[in-house]
Design an enzyme around this catalytic site. Structure first.
Site, PDB file in Angstrom:
ATOM      1  CG  HIS A  17      -7.363  -3.583 -11.484  1.00 20.50           C
ATOM      2  ND1 HIS A  17      -7.201  -2.070 -10.831  1.00 20.50           N
ATOM      3  CD2 HIS A  17      -6.737  -4.445 -10.388  1.00 20.50           C
ATOM      4  CE1 HIS A  17      -6.051  -2.769 -10.017  1.00 20.50           C
ATOM      5  NE2 HIS A  17      -6.787  -3.549  -9.252  1.00 20.50           N
ATOM      6  CE  LYS A  41      -6.402   0.218  -0.297  1.00 18.94           C
ATOM      7  NZ  LYS A  41      -6.114  -0.987  -1.120  1.00 18.94           N
ATOM      8  NE  ARG A  90      -0.926  -7.373  -7.097  1.00 17.92           N
ATOM      9  CZ  ARG A  90      -0.706  -5.906  -6.057  1.00 17.92           C
ATOM     10  NH1 ARG A  90      -0.770  -4.733  -6.760  1.00 17.92           N
ATOM     11  NH2 ARG A  90      -0.866  -6.412  -5.238  1.00 17.92           N
ATOM     12  CB  SER A 128      -3.902   1.274  -8.179  1.00 18.65           C
ATOM     13  OG  SER A 128      -4.871   0.431  -8.445  1.00 18.65           O
TER      14      SER A 128
HETATM   15  O1  PNS Z   1      -8.386  -3.710  -4.974  1.00 15.75           O
HETATM   16  P1  PNS Z   1      -8.547  -3.615  -3.153  1.00 15.75           P
HETATM   17  O2  PNS Z   1      -8.412  -2.081  -2.381  1.00 15.75           O
HETATM   18  O3  PNS Z   1      -7.052  -4.790  -2.530  1.00 15.75           O
HETATM   19  O4  PNS Z   1      -9.688  -4.436  -2.604  1.00 15.75           O
HETATM   20  C1  PNS Z   1     -10.345  -4.597  -1.016  1.00 15.75           C
HETATM   21  C2  PNS Z   1     -11.232  -5.128  -0.938  1.00 15.75           C
HETATM   22  C3  PNS Z   1     -12.339  -3.577  -1.709  1.00 15.75           C
HETATM   23  C4  PNS Z   1     -11.840  -6.091  -1.615  1.00 15.75           C
HETATM   24  C5  PNS Z   1     -12.076  -5.070   0.952  1.00 15.75           C
HETATM   25  O5  PNS Z   1     -11.172  -4.172   1.054  1.00 15.75           O
HETATM   26  C6  PNS Z   1     -13.331  -5.214   1.300  1.00 15.75           C
HETATM   27  O6  PNS Z   1     -14.408  -6.512   0.787  1.00 15.75           O
HETATM   28  N1  PNS Z   1     -13.348  -4.579   1.222  1.00 15.75           N
HETATM   29  C7  PNS Z   1     -15.501  -3.915   2.302  1.00 15.75           C
HETATM   30  C8  PNS Z   1     -15.319  -4.298   3.808  1.00 15.75           C
HETATM   31  C9  PNS Z   1     -15.538  -6.434   3.953  1.00 15.75           C
HETATM   32  O7  PNS Z   1     -15.943  -6.685   3.410  1.00 15.75           O
HETATM   33  N2  PNS Z   1     -14.250  -6.210   4.580  1.00 15.75           N
HETATM   34  C10 PNS Z   1     -13.434  -7.409   4.385  1.00 15.75           C
HETATM   35  C11 PNS Z   1     -14.182  -8.368   5.822  1.00 15.75           C
HETATM   36  S1  PNS Z   1     -13.364  -7.641   7.805  1.00 15.75           S
END
Ligand code: PNS
Length: 158
Positions: A17, A41, A90, A128
């Site tokens: 990150h 999660k 990644r 993570s």
């Molecule tokens: O680090 P991560 O868990 O891969 O991040 C995922 C994240 C936070 C980018 C994604 O889950 C997100 O944007 N969540 C907020 C809700 C949303 O807008 N979802 C996408 C459209 S359904």
């Protein structure tokens, strides 16, 4: 003035990150790292703790700010008047999920584009969840997370 948002769960922030944050902060005048509050999660760190850890690891980056958000990412991007979203790739395995996320976000708000940065090779396998698993067995996580937060993770499993 270009503003980017790098969203994620950051539970906890890893060297992968941090690599993306450093590189994205050079592409934007201002980079907001957005920590998702209500993820489905089960989190190791509370969102307040995740924000605090991110603030610690980015304290020497003047154009980086840490914020939390709840709800849809596109709504957060609109509130922040952001020009683009940043996500790290990644490996090819990330691509399927990331392209779906980018298309969905773009469909919901055509003003928001996603910029993908390929994670530097040395961190291309770091996640993570991998850090949490190693720490839960008392393994050495020093190659995967910033030194200044290592003890915080170890302490979670004491
Ligand atoms: O680090 P991560 O868990 O891969 O991040 C995922 C994240 C936070 C980018 C994604 O889950 C997100 O944007 N969540 C907020 C809700 C949303 O807008 N979802 C996408 C459209 S359904």
């Amino acid at each position: 003035m270009k503003k980017g948002i790098y969203p994620g769960s950051f539970d906890p922030v890893t060297l992968g990150h941090l690599d993306i944050i450093k590189r994205a902060s050079k592409l934007a005048d201002e980079l907001v790292v957005g920590v998702l509050i209500n993820s489905s999660k089960k989190a190791l760190f509370s969102f307040d703790e995740r924000v605090e850890l991110l603030k610690r690891v980015t304290k020497d980056m003047p154009n980086v700010t840490i914020k939390s958000f709840d709800g849809l990412l596109v709504d957060f991007a609109k509130e922040e008047n952001a020009d683009f979203l940043v996500r790290g790739l990644r490996a090819v395995t990330d691509f399927e999920y990331e392209i779906q996320l980018a298309h969905t976000n773009h469909k919901m708000n055509p003003d928001v584009d996603t910029v993908f940065l390929t994670t530097s090779v040395e961190f291309s396998f770091v996640s993570s969840s991998l850090v949490r698993e190693i720490a839960s067995y008392g393994g050495d996580i020093s190659s995967f997370v910033p030194e200044c937060i290592e003890q915080d993770i170890i302490d979670k499993y004491k």
